[in-house]
Scaffold this motif. Structure first.
Motif, PDB file in Angstrom:
ATOM      1  N   UNK A 293       0.639  -1.214   0.096  1.00 42.01           N
ATOM      2  CA  UNK A 293      -0.123   0.037   0.096  1.00 42.01           C
ATOM      3  C   UNK A 293       0.773   1.405  -0.084  1.00 42.01           C
ATOM      4  N   UNK A 294       1.930   1.285   0.847  1.00 40.09           N
ATOM      5  CA  UNK A 294       2.786   2.513   0.853  1.00 40.09           C
ATOM      6  C   UNK A 294       3.637   2.707  -0.557  1.00 40.09           C
ATOM      7  N   UNK A 295       3.825   1.654  -1.180  1.00 41.66           N
ATOM      8  CA  UNK A 295       4.569   1.977  -2.702  1.00 41.66           C
ATOM      9  C   UNK A 295       3.478   2.442  -3.568  1.00 41.66           C
ATOM     10  N   UNK A 296       2.202   1.981  -3.471  1.00 40.17           N
ATOM     11  CA  UNK A 296       1.211   2.420  -4.344  1.00 40.17           C
ATOM     12  C   UNK A 296       1.009   3.721  -4.140  1.00 40.17           C
ATOM     13  N   UNK A 297       0.826   4.123  -2.863  1.00 38.35           N
ATOM     14  CA  UNK A 297       0.675   5.435  -2.456  1.00 38.35           C
ATOM     15  C   UNK A 297       1.679   6.450  -2.883  1.00 38.35           C
ATOM     16  N   UNK A 298       2.928   5.977  -2.529  1.00 40.47           N
ATOM     17  CA  UNK A 298       4.046   6.903  -3.013  1.00 40.47           C
ATOM     18  C   UNK A 298       4.104   7.142  -4.496  1.00 40.47           C
ATOM     19  N   UNK A 299       3.698   6.117  -5.388  1.00 40.55           N
ATOM     20  CA  UNK A 299       3.677   6.509  -6.685  1.00 40.55           C
ATOM     21  C   UNK A 299       2.646   7.363  -7.224  1.00 40.55           C
ATOM     22  N   UNK A 300       1.814   7.794  -6.733  1.00 42.94           N
ATOM     23  CA  UNK A 300       0.823   8.597  -7.034  1.00 42.94           C
ATOM     24  C   UNK A 300       0.869  10.210  -6.169  1.00 42.94           C
ATOM     25  N   UNK A 301       1.806  10.208  -5.314  1.00 37.90           N
ATOM     26  CA  UNK A 301       1.994  11.308  -4.401  1.00 37.90           C
ATOM     27  C   UNK A 301       3.490  11.895  -4.819  1.00 37.90           C
TER      28      UNK A 301
ATOM     29  N   UNK B  21       5.295  12.620   3.215  1.00 37.42           N
ATOM     30  CA  UNK B  21       5.789  12.013   4.365  1.00 37.42           C
ATOM     31  C   UNK B  21       4.845  10.794   4.569  1.00 37.42           C
ATOM     32  N   UNK B  22       5.472   9.547   4.516  1.00 38.46           N
ATOM     33  CA  UNK B  22       4.645   8.424   4.633  1.00 38.46           C
ATOM     34  C   UNK B  22       4.936   7.671   6.219  1.00 38.46           C
ATOM     35  N   UNK B  23       3.891   7.987   7.054  1.00 36.81           N
ATOM     36  CA  UNK B  23       3.874   7.564   8.236  1.00 36.81           C
ATOM     37  C   UNK B  23       3.079   6.195   8.649  1.00 36.81           C
ATOM     38  N   UNK B  24       3.886   5.411   9.648  1.00 37.42           N
ATOM     39  CA  UNK B  24       3.367   4.278   9.818  1.00 37.42           C
ATOM     40  C   UNK B  24       2.718   4.186  11.400  1.00 37.42           C
TER      41      UNK B  24
ATOM     42  N   UNK C 185      12.450   0.451  10.210  1.00 40.64           N
ATOM     43  CA  UNK C 185      13.659   0.336   9.128  1.00 40.64           C
ATOM     44  C   UNK C 185      13.190  -0.410   8.222  1.00 40.64           C
ATOM     45  N   UNK C 186      12.379  -1.587   8.750  1.00 40.18           N
ATOM     46  CA  UNK C 186      11.869  -2.845   7.510  1.00 40.18           C
ATOM     47  C   UNK C 186      10.802  -2.244   6.771  1.00 40.18           C
ATOM     48  N   UNK C 187       9.682  -1.524   7.350  1.00 37.60           N
ATOM     49  CA  UNK C 187       8.891  -1.012   6.599  1.00 37.60           C
ATOM     50  C   UNK C 187       9.566  -0.099   5.383  1.00 37.60           C
ATOM     51  N   UNK C 188      10.400   0.581   5.995  1.00 38.36           N
ATOM     52  CA  UNK C 188      10.981   1.793   5.054  1.00 38.36           C
ATOM     53  C   UNK C 188      11.860   1.186   3.850  1.00 38.36           C
ATOM     54  N   UNK C 189      12.329   0.112   4.051  1.00 37.39           N
ATOM     55  CA  UNK C 189      13.396  -0.649   3.120  1.00 37.39           C
ATOM     56  C   UNK C 189      12.985  -0.896   1.983  1.00 37.39           C
ATOM     57  N   UNK C 190      11.622  -1.109   1.572  1.00 40.01           N
ATOM     58  CA  UNK C 190      11.229  -1.584   0.252  1.00 40.01           C
ATOM     59  C   UNK C 190      10.313  -0.363  -0.246  1.00 40.01           C
ATOM     60  N   UNK C 191      10.379   0.837   0.231  1.00 38.10           N
ATOM     61  CA  UNK C 191       9.592   1.737  -0.298  1.00 38.10           C
ATOM     62  C   UNK C 191      10.527   2.902  -0.580  1.00 38.10           C
TER      63      UNK C 191
ATOM     64  N   UNK D  85      12.166   6.468  -1.744  1.00 38.80           N
ATOM     65  CA  UNK D  85      12.594   7.294  -0.596  1.00 38.80           C
ATOM     66  C   UNK D  85      12.408   7.064   0.737  1.00 38.80           C
ATOM     67  N   UNK D  86      13.297   6.047   1.182  1.00 41.12           N
ATOM     68  CA  UNK D  86      12.885   5.486   2.550  1.00 41.12           C
ATOM     69  C   UNK D  86      12.977   6.479   3.700  1.00 41.12           C
ATOM     70  N   UNK D  87      13.799   7.813   3.325  1.00 44.05           N
ATOM     71  CA  UNK D  87      14.120   8.892   4.214  1.00 44.05           C
ATOM     72  C   UNK D  87      12.915   9.243   4.819  1.00 44.05           C
ATOM     73  N   UNK D  88      11.560   9.248   4.003  1.00 39.90           N
ATOM     74  CA  UNK D  88      10.701  10.171   4.265  1.00 39.90           C
ATOM     75  C   UNK D  88       9.626   9.224   5.124  1.00 39.90           C
ATOM     76  N   UNK D  89       9.986   7.938   5.221  1.00 38.90           N
ATOM     77  CA  UNK D  89       9.042   6.881   6.067  1.00 38.90           C
ATOM     78  C   UNK D  89       9.730   7.131   7.590  1.00 38.90           C
ATOM     79  N   UNK D  90       8.324   7.262   8.392  1.00 41.27           N
ATOM     80  CA  UNK D  90       8.593   7.469   9.942  1.00 41.27           C
ATOM     81  C   UNK D  90       7.276   6.842  10.609  1.00 41.27           C
ATOM     82  N   UNK D  91       7.574   6.404  11.870  1.00 35.88           N
ATOM     83  CA  UNK D  91       6.657   5.796  12.875  1.00 35.88           C
ATOM     84  C   UNK D  91       5.879   6.985  13.454  1.00 35.88           C
TER      85      UNK D  91
END
Length: 288
Positions: free
Chosen positions: A102-110, A115-118, A126-132, A134-140
């Motif tokens: 879902x995060x990759x799908x959302x990233x593609x259209x934004x 910022x992608x927060x979980x 770190x594991x969530x961001x690893x496959x997204x 621009x992982x630097x914008x992924x945060x809890x």
């Protein structure tokens, strides 16, 4: 991006947490999109929000005009293409594959600045961001149930999270009326790691026949807790609580002190997930 640049917040997942977070964002003045692939779940979230806002009006905490304004800021949708915002908060099932998808799908259209927060309570950022991308914008951004009331929010930095993203999420949490605490990316973060034994040890007492769940709840309430562990598991969701414990058990390399309960597993298997299903450790006939 600065706090003033955040105009729209999108929440993915219209379950208990997602609904609460979306309502909170709308109450705090943000245009808010609540998305869920399941139309039935989304309609339930819509009804819950309507009732919650009406109750706040009845209690004098909102005016009728404020209620209308908040409602106008909310969009409920099953169309993923409407999930466009400066901040996206996912509150979906605690499974890495689902979050990645879902995060990759959302990233593609934004935009790349989104910022992608979980809202995860147990999976490593770190594991969530690893496959997204621009992982630097992924945060809890971990809220607690009920999200509209509980003051604490854990802001978790993954290994790749940019410091400015963490800082901005702290500022956002304050804007939402919360008290942010920055946590490093460790299993369970701070609160769930400390609180896990409130549930685990209570379940062990039940398994060993030391006391009934009603008795344990009464004792804990008499000791000063607002709710006993079994009442709280029913509120959070027995399935959600079990999932978090299981994830932490694995993350701590199967340390016995985090072992999930067979009793809780049985409840999950039976579909007795707590208040949301009308039955958990207790019965909630009016909610069925």
């Amino acid at each position: 991006m600065t706090l003033e640049d955040i105009k729209t917040i999108a929440v993915i997942g219209a379950g208990t947490m997602g609904q609460g977070i979306a309502q909170l964002c709308a109450q705090s003045g943000f245009q808010t999109v609540l998305y869920d692939i399941n139309g039935t779940v989304l309609e339930k979230a819509k009804t819950t929000t309507e009732k919650s806002l009406a109750t706040l009006v009845e209690k004098g905490k909102l005016t009728a005009e404020q209620q209308t304004q908040i409602w106008e800021r909310l969009t409920f949708t099953t169309d993923v293409l409407q999930v466009v915002a400066q901040v996206v908060i996912e509150a979906v099932i605690e499974r890495l594959d689902v979050k990645h998808s879902i995060l990759n799908e959302i990233a593609d259209q934004n935009p790349a600045t989104t910022i992608l927060a979980s809202n995860t309570s147990s999976l490593p950022i770190t594991r969530i961001a690893a496959k997204v991308e621009k992982p630097e914008r992924v945060v809890g951004l971990h809220f607690f149930n009920p999200a509209t009331i509980m003051k604490l929010v854990e802001v978790i930095s993954g290994a790749a999270t940019a410091p400015e993203v963490t800082q901005l999420m702290k500022e956002l949490a304050v804007k939402l009326g919360k008290t942010p605490v920055v946590a490093q990316d460790a299993p369970g973060f701070i609160v769930n790691r400390v609180a896990r034994h409130f549930y685990v040890e209570s379940l062990k007492l039940l398994e060993e026949g030391v006391a009934s769940y009603e008795g344990i709840d009464r004792l804990m309430q008499a000791s000063g807790f607002k709710m006993g562990p079994f009442q709280l598991m029913d509120l959070i969701g027995v399935d959600t609580n079990f999932s978090v414990t299981s994830a932490m058990f694995e993350a701590f390399h199967y340390d016995p002190k985090f072992r999930p309960s067979r009793w809780q597993q049985q409840k999950v298997d039976a579909g007795h997930h707590g208040r949301k299903t009308g039955k958990g450790f207790y019965d909630y006939p009016a909610i069925k």
